[in-house]
Scaffold this motif. Sequence first.
Motif, PDB file in Angstrom:
ATOM      1  N   ASP A  66      40.157  44.888  26.540  1.00 46.74           N
ATOM      2  CA  ASP A  66      39.786  43.562  27.347  1.00 46.74           C
ATOM      3  C   ASP A  66      41.075  43.126  28.284  1.00 46.74           C
ATOM      4  OD1 ASP A  66      37.280  43.418  25.840  1.00 46.74           O
ATOM      5  OD2 ASP A  66      38.658  42.786  24.032  1.00 46.74           O
ATOM      6  N   LEU A  67      42.121  43.288  27.860  1.00 45.86           N
ATOM      7  CA  LEU A  67      43.353  42.963  28.616  1.00 45.86           C
ATOM      8  C   LEU A  67      43.293  44.079  30.134  1.00 45.86           C
ATOM      9  CD1 LEU A  67      45.914  41.429  29.237  1.00 45.86           C
ATOM     10  CD2 LEU A  67      47.151  43.354  27.760  1.00 45.86           C
TER      11      LEU A  67
ATOM     12  N   LEU B 174      40.548  43.314  32.486  1.00 42.24           N
ATOM     13  CA  LEU B 174      40.772  41.745  33.449  1.00 42.24           C
ATOM     14  C   LEU B 174      41.353  42.344  34.585  1.00 42.24           C
ATOM     15  CD1 LEU B 174      42.253  39.464  30.905  1.00 42.24           C
ATOM     16  CD2 LEU B 174      39.975  39.087  32.188  1.00 42.24           C
ATOM     17  N   GLY B 175      42.005  43.421  34.501  1.00 39.19           N
ATOM     18  CA  GLY B 175      42.642  43.805  35.697  1.00 39.19           C
ATOM     19  C   GLY B 175      41.690  44.246  36.938  1.00 39.19           C
ATOM     20  N   LEU B 176      40.460  44.437  36.402  1.00 39.84           N
ATOM     21  CA  LEU B 176      39.307  44.867  37.322  1.00 39.84           C
ATOM     22  C   LEU B 176      38.654  43.770  37.874  1.00 39.84           C
ATOM     23  CD1 LEU B 176      37.979  47.595  38.314  1.00 39.84           C
ATOM     24  CD2 LEU B 176      36.408  47.331  36.176  1.00 39.84           C
ATOM     25  N   ASP B 177      38.417  42.793  37.218  1.00 41.67           N
ATOM     26  CA  ASP B 177      37.398  41.669  37.396  1.00 41.67           C
ATOM     27  C   ASP B 177      37.989  40.341  36.947  1.00 41.67           C
ATOM     28  OD1 ASP B 177      36.816  41.867  34.797  1.00 41.67           O
ATOM     29  OD2 ASP B 177      34.984  42.800  35.120  1.00 41.67           O
ATOM     30  N   GLY B 178      39.006  40.123  36.477  1.00 40.92           N
ATOM     31  CA  GLY B 178      39.617  38.822  35.822  1.00 40.92           C
ATOM     32  C   GLY B 178      39.450  37.821  36.521  1.00 40.92           C
ATOM     33  N   HIS B 179      39.503  37.858  37.864  1.00 43.51           N
ATOM     34  CA  HIS B 179      39.652  36.928  38.884  1.00 43.51           C
ATOM     35  C   HIS B 179      38.242  36.387  39.202  1.00 43.51           C
ATOM     36  CE1 HIS B 179      38.994  40.469  41.058  1.00 43.51           C
ATOM     37  NE2 HIS B 179      38.587  39.926  42.036  1.00 43.51           N
ATOM     38  N   ARG B 180      37.250  37.053  38.580  1.00 42.20           N
ATOM     39  CA  ARG B 180      35.962  36.575  38.984  1.00 42.20           C
ATOM     40  C   ARG B 180      35.406  35.474  37.864  1.00 42.20           C
ATOM     41  NH1 ARG B 180      33.733  42.087  40.338  1.00 42.20           N
ATOM     42  NH2 ARG B 180      34.591  42.584  42.368  1.00 42.20           N
ATOM     43  N   TRP B 181      34.207  34.579  38.358  1.00 48.35           N
ATOM     44  CA  TRP B 181      33.892  33.655  37.501  1.00 48.35           C
ATOM     45  C   TRP B 181      32.958  34.417  36.379  1.00 48.35           C
ATOM     46  CZ3 TRP B 181      37.020  29.951  38.123  1.00 48.35           C
ATOM     47  CH2 TRP B 181      37.414  29.675  39.348  1.00 48.35           C
ATOM     48  N   GLY B 182      32.932  33.608  35.131  1.00 48.83           N
ATOM     49  CA  GLY B 182      31.794  33.950  34.307  1.00 48.83           C
ATOM     50  C   GLY B 182      32.160  34.896  33.288  1.00 48.83           C
ATOM     51  N   PHE B 183      31.330  35.196  32.516  1.00 48.47           N
ATOM     52  CA  PHE B 183      31.372  36.247  31.541  1.00 48.47           C
ATOM     53  C   PHE B 183      31.438  37.744  32.086  1.00 48.47           C
ATOM     54  CE2 PHE B 183      30.359  33.167  28.219  1.00 48.47           C
ATOM     55  CZ  PHE B 183      31.298  33.553  26.975  1.00 48.47           C
ATOM     56  N   PRO B 184      32.317  38.770  31.509  1.00 48.28           N
ATOM     57  CA  PRO B 184      31.974  40.024  32.272  1.00 48.28           C
ATOM     58  C   PRO B 184      30.636  40.578  31.778  1.00 48.28           C
ATOM     59  CG  PRO B 184      33.640  40.102  30.401  1.00 48.28           C
ATOM     60  CD  PRO B 184      33.359  38.667  30.377  1.00 48.28           C
TER      61      PRO B 184
ATOM     62  N   GLN C  97      46.353  47.526  33.561  1.00 52.10           N
ATOM     63  CA  GLN C  97      45.626  46.299  34.315  1.00 52.10           C
ATOM     64  C   GLN C  97      46.004  46.067  35.625  1.00 52.10           C
ATOM     65  OE1 GLN C  97      46.149  42.815  34.896  1.00 52.10           O
ATOM     66  NE2 GLN C  97      48.368  43.155  34.716  1.00 52.10           N
TER      67      GLN C  97
ATOM     68  N   GLY D 293      31.649  28.819  30.087  1.00 52.85           N
ATOM     69  CA  GLY D 293      31.173  30.073  30.473  1.00 52.85           C
ATOM     70  C   GLY D 293      31.587  30.657  31.758  1.00 52.85           C
ATOM     71  N   ALA D 294      31.495  29.672  32.680  1.00 48.99           N
ATOM     72  CA  ALA D 294      31.703  29.907  34.168  1.00 48.99           C
ATOM     73  C   ALA D 294      33.116  30.237  34.479  1.00 48.99           C
ATOM     74  CB  ALA D 294      31.217  28.929  35.112  1.00 48.99           C
TER      75      ALA D 294
END
Lengths: 273, 282
Positions: A95-96, A99-109, A151, B152-153
């Motif tokens: 998971d760590l 986060l390098g891929l999409d950690g800056h995006r909002w919401g759940f992966p 990451q 969640g957001a």
Amino acid sequence: MTGEVVVDVRNLGVRIGGRPVLHNIDVRIQAGEFIGLIGANGAGKSTFLKAVLGLLPAAGTVTVFGQPARRGNRAVGYVPQNVRMDRDTPLRGWDLVALGLDGHRWGFPLPGRERRRRVEEMLEAVDAARYAHLPVGRLSGGEQQRLLIAQALLGGPRLLLLDEPLASLDLKSAHEVVGLVARLARERGVTVLLVAHDMNPLLPVVDRVLYLADGRAAIGRVEEIFRSEVLSRLYGYPVEVLRVKGRILVLGGDAGAHVLSAETHCCPAGHPA
Amino acid sequence: MSMWAGFWQSPEVHGALALGAVVAAVSGVIGVFVVLRGQSFAGHALADIGGAGAAGAFLAGVNSLWGFLLFGLLGAVGVELLGRRARERDLATGIVLALALGVEALLLYFDTRLAGGAQAPMLVLFGSVFVVAPSTVRVVAVLSLVTAAVTGALYRPLLLCSIEPELAVTRGIPVTLVSLVFILLLAVVVEEGSLVVGALLSTGLLIGPAAAAVRLTAKTGWAMFWAALLGVAAVWAGVFLAYGSYRWPPGGHGWPVSFFTAALILVFYLAARLGTGSRQGA
């Protein structure tokens, strides 16, 4: 070397709390270079990295890929110093890295085949697949460092900044991490700026050294920088550079009583006295 | 026998079970982030700061939820603005907490002497799950849904901020804003928890099930699920036992739900530690 200038620092000056930390620094780093950023504690190494990351108000100009340094630049990957993770941190290595891929995006992966493939490919690349399912807080320093590098690289950066990735690693792990970063950077065409207080583990891989002392900088090939007259001028007092069996030793003062920065690898811990 | 028939038919019990479930579930989700961020002291302080507000609400004759929430949210902003670094924040939180407890003592004294609310200290400090109005349960349910939706957001950026703020900054995440929003969510959750188990025990509901859950799994999402489940189990069992304790000594009155819930949370935590302590040595 392609000749493209990746990082262009001109006349950089940084003051923190009114105290000058860096002054009048001019540095240009070219695409594909592996630069070792060396200096004693408090020499301004981390401050220089923060200026390149666009985290600090600074005098002069810092240009990264032709643009002023700014936060959130996906072309720049960052491995921070000394990330401490508690034993019970509810986070797996997998998971760590993700986060390098999409950690800056909002919401759940959202789980997806492409996401999984990219994360697992990167875990293989840093040889961390074996322990990726374990809680990060239970891994060794070297294992955590590999995950942090993974990451940082997963975002596909063209410039990788690493702040003291070898601190708190034993000698063997330090050499492995340096070798890993050098190999991945070469394969992916990534320019590297790696902060360390000891030059020796970097000797096999660096193209040039950026040496910071007392807020001033000198940049050049190892044999150009690690010379008594060059470092004496930088420190502003007599410094002697010795070479012992291919390793570099920097001694301060006339009698050589005080070890300033780089150490030999004779000591088991490999850390400065 | 007839007593248990009454249990299932009593509107107070229905209200208590609904309120307890909603609040315990969202406490579990937020609690995992509190464990990740090391903010359990802030959580405890916010519950007590809210307690001062609830004591004031009793005096003014207003629903105590609004007192809890008003003071909790103001306290959250104060705690976040006063202290940037971790050490500084603990000191700032401690000072604000001391002031709030002093004000709470004074207001509870007025409650008992002026407003005739002899029960006010018990309800504020140890919870009032059986006497919460159905309309308040609906408000809490809506607040909890909003809290869960915002959490969640924020999930991925908040996770990155919690692991290493500097890394989050370099990725362009507005770390200061994310931290402020999180502490406001935390305030809402602990104030809701205060209604159920009281201002003094609200942190137990927040971090107890989460602390047990992170021993059970290293997957962040699953830890939230387990924390929510354990929290709901502890509150429901607490309501059940409190109802059953009606005939226990000294009699004529059930034992506090808070006692049973807090005891069960401790049991869950110890069981999780014992069950996993030796195996996860890898």
